[in-house]
Design an enzyme around this catalytic site. Structure first.
Site, PDB file in Angstrom:
ATOM      1  N   HIS A 177     125.014  15.457 -35.761  1.00 29.50           N
ATOM      2  CA  HIS A 177     125.522  14.507 -36.760  1.00 29.50           C
ATOM      3  C   HIS A 177     124.363  13.677 -37.289  1.00 29.50           C
ATOM      4  CE1 HIS A 177     127.454  11.201 -38.685  1.00 29.50           C
ATOM      5  NE2 HIS A 177     127.310  10.365 -37.675  1.00 29.50           N
TER       6      HIS A 177
ATOM      7  N   SER B 213     127.298   9.295 -26.688  1.00 30.61           N
ATOM      8  CA  SER B 213     127.417   8.865 -28.084  1.00 30.61           C
ATOM      9  C   SER B 213     128.821   8.389 -28.429  1.00 30.61           C
ATOM     10  CB  SER B 213     127.061  10.046 -28.991  1.00 30.61           C
ATOM     11  OG  SER B 213     127.458   9.776 -30.307  1.00 30.61           O
ATOM     12  N   SER B 214     128.870   7.360 -29.269  1.00 30.02           N
ATOM     13  CA  SER B 214     130.162   6.822 -29.724  1.00 30.02           C
ATOM     14  C   SER B 214     130.914   7.816 -30.596  1.00 30.02           C
ATOM     15  CB  SER B 214     129.928   5.518 -30.495  1.00 30.02           C
ATOM     16  OG  SER B 214     129.058   5.780 -31.591  1.00 30.02           O
ATOM     17  N   GLU B 215     130.216   8.862 -31.074  1.00 29.90           N
ATOM     18  CA  GLU B 215     130.886   9.877 -31.910  1.00 29.90           C
ATOM     19  C   GLU B 215     131.193  11.145 -31.122  1.00 29.90           C
ATOM     20  OE1 GLU B 215     132.245   9.115 -34.387  1.00 29.90           O
ATOM     21  OE2 GLU B 215     131.101   7.667 -35.544  1.00 29.90           O
TER      22      GLU B 215
ATOM     23  N   HIS C 148     130.219   8.014 -44.475  1.00 29.93           N
ATOM     24  CA  HIS C 148     129.556   7.957 -43.168  1.00 29.93           C
ATOM     25  C   HIS C 148     128.307   8.844 -43.101  1.00 29.93           C
ATOM     26  CE1 HIS C 148     130.211   7.717 -38.535  1.00 29.93           C
ATOM     27  NE2 HIS C 148     128.968   8.006 -38.818  1.00 29.93           N
TER      28      HIS C 148
ATOM     29  N   HIS D 227     122.690  11.069 -40.683  1.00 32.87           N
ATOM     30  CA  HIS D 227     122.973  10.139 -41.774  1.00 32.87           C
ATOM     31  C   HIS D 227     121.962  10.389 -42.895  1.00 32.87           C
ATOM     32  CE1 HIS D 227     125.052   6.899 -39.015  1.00 32.87           C
ATOM     33  NE2 HIS D 227     125.669   8.072 -38.994  1.00 32.87           N
TER      34      HIS D 227
ATOM     35  N   GLY E  32     122.825   8.785 -35.696  1.00 28.00           N
ATOM     36  CA  GLY E  32     122.972  10.214 -35.492  1.00 28.00           C
ATOM     37  C   GLY E  32     123.191  10.535 -34.024  1.00 28.00           C
TER      38      GLY E  32
ATOM     39  N   THR F 142     124.326   6.918 -26.354  1.00 26.34           N
ATOM     40  CA  THR F 142     124.533   6.019 -27.494  1.00 26.34           C
ATOM     41  C   THR F 142     123.340   5.077 -27.686  1.00 26.34           C
ATOM     42  OG1 THR F 142     126.124   4.512 -28.526  1.00 26.34           O
ATOM     43  CG2 THR F 142     125.743   4.206 -26.161  1.00 26.34           C
TER      44      THR F 142
HETATM   45  P1  13P Z   1     125.604   6.660 -31.304  1.00 23.81           P
HETATM   46  O1  13P Z   1     124.266   5.978 -31.100  1.00 23.81           O
HETATM   47  O2  13P Z   1     126.693   6.068 -30.451  1.00 23.81           O
HETATM   48  O3  13P Z   1     125.482   8.157 -31.113  1.00 23.81           O
HETATM   49  O4  13P Z   1     126.079   6.416 -32.783  1.00 23.81           O
HETATM   50  C1  13P Z   1     125.205   6.636 -33.835  1.00 23.81           C
HETATM   51  C2  13P Z   1     125.896   7.028 -35.073  1.00 23.81           C
HETATM   52  O5  13P Z   1     125.257   7.512 -35.974  1.00 23.81           O
HETATM   53  C3  13P Z   1     127.344   6.842 -35.226  1.00 23.81           C
HETATM   54  O6  13P Z   1     127.786   7.486 -36.375  1.00 23.81           O
END
Ligand code: 13P
Length: 218
Positions: A97, A76-78, A160, A99, A31, A47
């Protein structure tokens, strides 16, 4: 060096990040959350960082190209999903975001959650659409997520998870919490004979309330 440190924004985003974890909407470091700071800048969670030990200083200020402007932090990668939503929706200030389990189950099935409860329309704006699949972290995912979000406040990311948005981190987190409850309700309703969407005229009337409350044009 920038003189602004965005103290109150860091505090609000960290509170929401830790609440997201304690509400069970994510597991581990999954998330992410962000906030629009203005002047083309955004505050994003770092991240792969545990929420219980995350600090305000860990939050990363980035520009529209995702370059950190005041630290060596890795956003974050998102982040692209967050930025795409801000660009498409000037009315939104925060994006979360998650999960969460039931929302992710709907996303795994590629199912759009229909407007089955009044609060879904009044608070989210209508159906929680499931965006077409895009690879994690990609521009493709970001474009598809922003498109499927439309003028609403929540969207599912196919295979996702879920995204919620609002005018503050707390509001965006509450949207994600509602998405999870609605997804759970949807599955139980399906078991109980089939979820039935609200009548079209009710959806129209409630969408008008949603748009008015959100500051969107009628
Ligand atoms: P990050 O830790 O890069 O934010 O990614 C977590 C994640 O849930 C990617 O969908």
């Amino acid at each position: 060096m920038l003189a602004v440190t965005w103290e109150s924004e860091r505090k609000a985003l960290l509170i929401a990040a830790q609440a997201m974890a304690t509400r069970g909407l994510v597991a581990g470091t999954s998330g992410n959350l962000s906030m629009r700071l203005g002047h083309g800048l955004y505050l994003v969670t770092p991240t792969s960082t545990p929420y219980d030990t995350m600090t305000e200083a860990d939050l990363v200020v980035v520009n529209g190209e995702l370059e950190p402007v005041d630290s060596d932090g890795v956003p974050s990668s998102e982040s692209l999903v967050h930025i795409a939503i801000y660009r498409a929706r000037p009315d939104l200030t925060a994006v979360v975001h998650t999960h969460s389990v039931y929302a992710s189950a709907a996303a795994a099935a590629g199912v759009t959650i229909p407007p089955i409860l009044d609060e879904v329309v009044v608070q989210i704006g209508g159906a929680i659409e499931c965006a077409e699949y895009g690879p994690p972290g990609s521009e493709e995912l970001a474009i598809k997520a922003a498109k499927a979000l439309g003028d609403r406040r929540a969207v599912l990311l196919r295979n996702h998870g879920a995204v919620g948005a609002g005018r503050s981190p707390a509001e965006a987190l509450d949207v994600c919490t509602l998405v999870e409850r609605v997804a759970q309700t949807f599955f139980f309703a399906q078991l109980a004979g089939g979820a039935k969407p609200l009548p079209v005229e009710v959806i129209e009337a409630e969408r008008a309330i949603y748009r008015m409350r959100s500051g969107l044009k009628p």
